[in-house]
Motif scaffolding. Structure first.
Motif, mmCIF file in Angstrom:
data_model
loop_
_atom_site.group_PDB
_atom_site.id
_atom_site.type_symbol
_atom_site.label_atom_id
_atom_site.label_comp_id
_atom_site.label_asym_id
_atom_site.label_seq_id
_atom_site.Cartn_x
_atom_site.Cartn_y
_atom_site.Cartn_z
ATOM 1 N N GLU A 1 2.686 5.800 -7.705
ATOM 2 C CA GLU A 1 1.273 5.605 -7.398
ATOM 3 C C GLU A 1 1.083 4.572 -6.296
ATOM 4 O O GLU A 1 0.317 4.785 -5.348
ATOM 5 N N ARG A 2 1.798 3.453 -6.397
ATOM 6 C CA ARG A 2 1.690 2.419 -5.357
ATOM 7 C C ARG A 2 2.222 2.935 -4.024
ATOM 8 O O ARG A 2 1.617 2.707 -2.968
ATOM 9 N N ALA A 3 3.370 3.608 -4.072
ATOM 10 C CA ALA A 3 3.960 4.128 -2.842
ATOM 11 C C ALA A 3 3.044 5.150 -2.183
ATOM 12 O O ALA A 3 2.870 5.161 -0.954
ATOM 13 N N SER A 4 2.422 6.006 -2.997
ATOM 14 C CA SER A 4 1.529 7.040 -2.452
ATOM 15 C C SER A 4 0.314 6.434 -1.784
ATOM 16 O O SER A 4 -0.154 6.938 -0.756
ATOM 17 N N ALA A 5 -0.204 5.356 -2.360
ATOM 18 C CA ALA A 5 -1.383 4.708 -1.780
ATOM 19 C C ALA A 5 -1.070 4.195 -0.372
ATOM 20 O O ALA A 5 -1.877 4.361 0.558
ATOM 21 N N ILE A 6 0.095 3.587 -0.201
ATOM 22 C CA ILE A 6 0.483 3.092 1.123
ATOM 23 C C ILE A 6 0.782 4.253 2.071
ATOM 24 O O ILE A 6 0.374 4.246 3.240
ATOM 25 N N GLY B 1 4.311 -3.366 -3.521
ATOM 26 C CA GLY B 1 3.437 -4.331 -4.183
ATOM 27 C C GLY B 1 2.610 -5.087 -3.162
ATOM 28 O O GLY B 1 2.366 -4.600 -2.054
ATOM 29 N N PHE B 2 2.193 -6.308 -3.518
ATOM 30 C CA PHE B 2 1.324 -7.082 -2.623
ATOM 31 C C PHE B 2 1.976 -7.321 -1.271
ATOM 32 O O PHE B 2 1.421 -6.970 -0.226
ATOM 33 N N ILE B 3 3.182 -7.930 -1.278
ATOM 34 C CA ILE B 3 3.791 -8.263 0.007
ATOM 35 C C ILE B 3 4.235 -6.998 0.726
ATOM 36 O O ILE B 3 4.216 -6.931 1.964
ATOM 37 N N GLY B 4 4.613 -5.970 -0.026
ATOM 38 C CA GLY B 4 4.952 -4.698 0.603
ATOM 39 C C GLY B 4 3.778 -4.100 1.345
ATOM 40 O O GLY B 4 3.930 -3.543 2.441
ATOM 41 N N SER B 5 2.589 -4.218 0.773
ATOM 42 C CA SER B 5 1.392 -3.690 1.435
ATOM 43 C C SER B 5 1.086 -4.448 2.718
ATOM 44 O O SER B 5 0.605 -3.864 3.698
ATOM 45 N N VAL B 6 1.389 -5.757 2.724
ATOM 46 C CA VAL B 6 1.213 -6.554 3.948
ATOM 47 C C VAL B 6 2.162 -6.051 5.029
ATOM 48 O O VAL B 6 1.771 -5.819 6.180
ATOM 49 N N HIS B 7 3.422 -5.874 4.653
ATOM 50 C CA HIS B 7 4.409 -5.408 5.621
ATOM 51 C C HIS B 7 4.100 -3.985 6.094
ATOM 52 O O HIS B 7 4.347 -3.645 7.254
ATOM 53 N N ALA B 8 3.553 -3.170 5.206
ATOM 54 C CA ALA B 8 3.201 -1.798 5.581
ATOM 55 C C ALA B 8 2.201 -1.790 6.733
ATOM 56 O O ALA B 8 2.336 -1.025 7.696
ATOM 57 N N GLY B 9 1.190 -2.640 6.632
ATOM 58 C CA GLY B 9 0.200 -2.719 7.697
ATOM 59 C C GLY B 9 0.811 -3.139 9.023
ATOM 60 O O GLY B 9 0.463 -2.600 10.085
#
Length: 331
Positions: A37-42, A10-18
């Motif tokens: 879908e969210r996991a694939s995008a990251i 999600g939002f905070i997960g995408s921050v941590h991914a970066g």
């Protein structure tokens, strides 16, 4: 290289991914989310692999550590599974919304010697950290009063409020942790008063958007925390510690630290638009700290006990909101 799995996209997960992808000592290997879908995008953005299940994401043959950034109601189960897999864990707060459940999971993890860090990222703000250094060095004498402000900028969506646990558990828990960290002591009781002024519908969820908490430390020193979910001027966070000899302050910050002086007056930059804009750099610093602890074998801090104690304060503060009296904090 530490091989990492990210749980939550999600939002905070995408921050941590970066941050995981940018760290030179991390191999960001796997991402898992209930939404493929969210996991694939990251995964596509950062070159990670999508796990088909939580068990696959926590495979110790493929990863060394896991970052838990999924929804709050999944933290405890995911933490337990990661411990069973023998992985190091960096976990978003809280451990669980139910304090009894959080205690159970912490006991389980500690009995197995798990290396788990709570992502209390505000400890890694440079100004807050410098304030802490000055206090620890005796630069203000003995602590007598700690003042913490956290305001704005907008009330979260009601859909979020329903599952957040309320202002004490969601917003103030960061500052309960800061109070413990700065004081080097655990508060013994708390009084909290609050109102739903910005969003009256919060009353339907027994929640507030404007509050003041007073915590008493074992030696009688006091901590005051004022929190607000809505401001008209940006995100306002600051700390002040008054001691027997001096005062130290971590000030509110503008989006730019530039002041324009003219004959007509003084113009300063507005505050950051929101908490994320103000605190975004601290997430990368917290992650770097965790990696350093893993590589050196140093004790984990902030650890599970820190998360549990901040949560215990939040529970007592929530009780005080409803009872209208000071509540003892049970750790």
């Amino acid at each position: 290289m530490q091989r990492f799995a990210l749980i939550g996209a999600g939002f905070i997960g995408s921050v941590h991914a970066g941050n995981l992808a940018a760290h030179p000592d991390i191999d960001f290997s796997v991402v898992y989310d209930v939404s493929t879908e969210r996991a694939s995008a990251i995964a596509e953005r950062y070159g990670a692999r999508v796990a088909a299940s939580l068990a696959e994401a926590l495979d110790p043959a493929a990863v060394d550590a896991v970052f838990i950034a999924s929804s709050t109601d999944t933290h405890a189960d995911t933490l337990r599974a990661a411990v069973d897999a023998g992985l190091a864990v960096l976990c978003e707060k809280p451990i669980d919304l139910e304090l009894a459940r959080a205690r159970e999971v912490v006991s389980y993890a500690e009995a197995r010697g798990a290396r788990v860090m709570m992502d209390f990222n505000r400890r890694f703000d440079p100004d807050h950290a410098e304030l802490k250094r000055i206090v620890d060095a005796g630069g203000i004498g003995t602590i007598e009063l700690i003042q913490i402000t956290c305001r704005g900028p907008v009330v979260p969506p009601l859909e979020y409020v329903k599952v957040s646990g309320g202002q004490m558990r969601d917003q103030n828990v960061h500052f309960f942790d800061l109070a413990r960290w700065i004081a080097g002591a655990d508060p013994v009781e708390v009084f909290a008063a609050g109102s739903a002024l910005a969003e009256p519908r919060l009353k339907e969820y027994d929640d507030v958007d404007t509050s003041v908490c007073v915590l008493k430390l074992p030696d009688g020193a006091l901590v005051q925390i004022d929190a607000n979910r809505r401001t008209g001027y940006g995100y306002d966070e600051r700390l002040e510690v008054l001691g027997s000899q001096a005062l130290v302050e971590s000030q509110r910050q503008g989006a730019r630290r530039v002041t324009h002086y003219t004959a007509d007056g003084v113009a300063q930059s507005p505050l950051h638009a929101g908490w994320f804009e103000r605190m975004q750099p601290t997430y990368a610093r917290a992650l770097d700290h965790f990696v350093t602890l893993l590589e050196t074998g140093a004790p984990i801090e902030p650890g599970l006990s820190d998360g549990l104690k901040a949560q215990a304060i939040a529970e007592a503060a929530t009780r005080s909101l409803h009872t209208g009296v000071s509540e003892k904090i049970v750790y």
